[in-house]
Design an enzyme around this catalytic site. Sequence first.
Site, PDB file in Angstrom:
ATOM      1  N   LEU A  34       0.843  -1.199   0.000  1.00 37.14           N
ATOM      2  CA  LEU A  34       0.000   0.000   0.000  1.00 37.14           C
ATOM      3  C   LEU A  34       0.874   1.244   0.000  1.00 37.14           C
ATOM      4  O   LEU A  34       1.679   1.455   0.895  1.00 37.14           O
ATOM      5  CB  LEU A  34      -0.935   0.005   1.209  1.00 37.14           C
ATOM      6  CG  LEU A  34      -2.065   1.033   1.185  1.00 37.14           C
ATOM      7  CD1 LEU A  34      -3.250   0.529   2.021  1.00 37.14           C
ATOM      8  CD2 LEU A  34      -1.638   2.400   1.715  1.00 37.14           C
ATOM      9  N   HIS A  75       8.193   1.465  10.703  1.00 36.14           N
ATOM     10  CA  HIS A  75       8.724   2.739  10.246  1.00 36.14           C
ATOM     11  C   HIS A  75       7.744   3.839  10.668  1.00 36.14           C
ATOM     12  O   HIS A  75       6.527   3.611  10.692  1.00 36.14           O
ATOM     13  CB  HIS A  75       8.858   2.698   8.716  1.00 36.14           C
ATOM     14  CG  HIS A  75       9.569   3.859   8.123  1.00 36.14           C
ATOM     15  ND1 HIS A  75       8.939   5.070   7.883  1.00 36.14           N
ATOM     16  CD2 HIS A  75      10.851   4.009   7.694  1.00 36.14           C
ATOM     17  CE1 HIS A  75       9.802   5.903   7.338  1.00 36.14           C
ATOM     18  NE2 HIS A  75      10.962   5.290   7.224  1.00 36.14           N
TER      19      HIS A  75
END
Length: 339
Positions: free
Chosen positions: A127, A231
């Site tokens: 995504l 992240h």
Amino acid sequence: MTFVVRAAHDGDLPHLYEMAKLTGGGFTNLPADRTALTAKLARSHAAFARDDNDLADEQFVLMLENVVSGDVRGTCQLITHVGQKHPFYSYRIGTLTQHSRELDRTFRAEMLSLTTDLEGASEVGGLFLHPGERAGGRGLLLARSRYLFIRRHRARFADRVLAELRGVIDEAGGSPFWDGLAGRFFGMNFQQADEFNAINGHQFIADLMPKHPIYTAMLSDTARAAIGLPHPSGRAAMRMLENEGFAFENYIDIFDGGPTMTARTDQVRTIRDARDATVDAVGDGPGGVEALVATGRLAAFRCAYGRVADHDGTVTIDPECARALGIAAGDAISWIGRL
């Protein structure tokens, strides 16, 4: 409601390549390599073209398009059956407890064990939303469209689904986890390994990494601190996964240490709670709710936001959504309320 999620086609290669260059590295499902992306589109085309219900090793690529301008601004992917061509390796975080009677002390050591526990699951991933479009619920549209796609093609997916989140990458583009563990066994830095991994897969890491458990106490502080953390740009994605019922069950990526989230496919919120209905009218009827609406099978699949008025199995859909999806009275849809 000017955006629609649709099946990818060969003409999307330039769009995928431009988005891949914006990922900032470590995004293995979207490599900035035209050859790899061409192969990904070819594999997706073959998956959309196969019209039966057998579970196979396939990959579907979806695109987010502005139906007014034609601009492509995002993408996502579904893999139906991981670990069929090569083993699907993860590290599982575990604990070994030992007691010394002479010292009267109990020691608990955290360990990373190489495992293929998740082999055979389906995967949602890849995504990416263009930085200029990260507002207005477009990320949720992309993410949840994958679950409506699974619902409309349930037999093509496994009973367990996973999502790998990109791990921590420092300001210099390095990976603390890679530097503290895998990097010690390879003659390449994280950027080189990242590029090779994105194009060829991380089988090379599994082939050369030690197969015995690794005590995390032997890693550097920075490597240890990165274990299981997403992240910073993936924190919102992690929250979306948790809202859908995914959980972190101590599996991490062997490449960058990012968390792997898992769920039972039929218990994913959007898959479980969506409704199937027939459109009885197109118009702005009373009692409508904001919803995510999907229609079509395989290459004809489309998904967009719309306004839906439910009439116990039949629905009225607003004209803008109907135009975006190319549907009219009598067509079948799947829908769920917008979060």
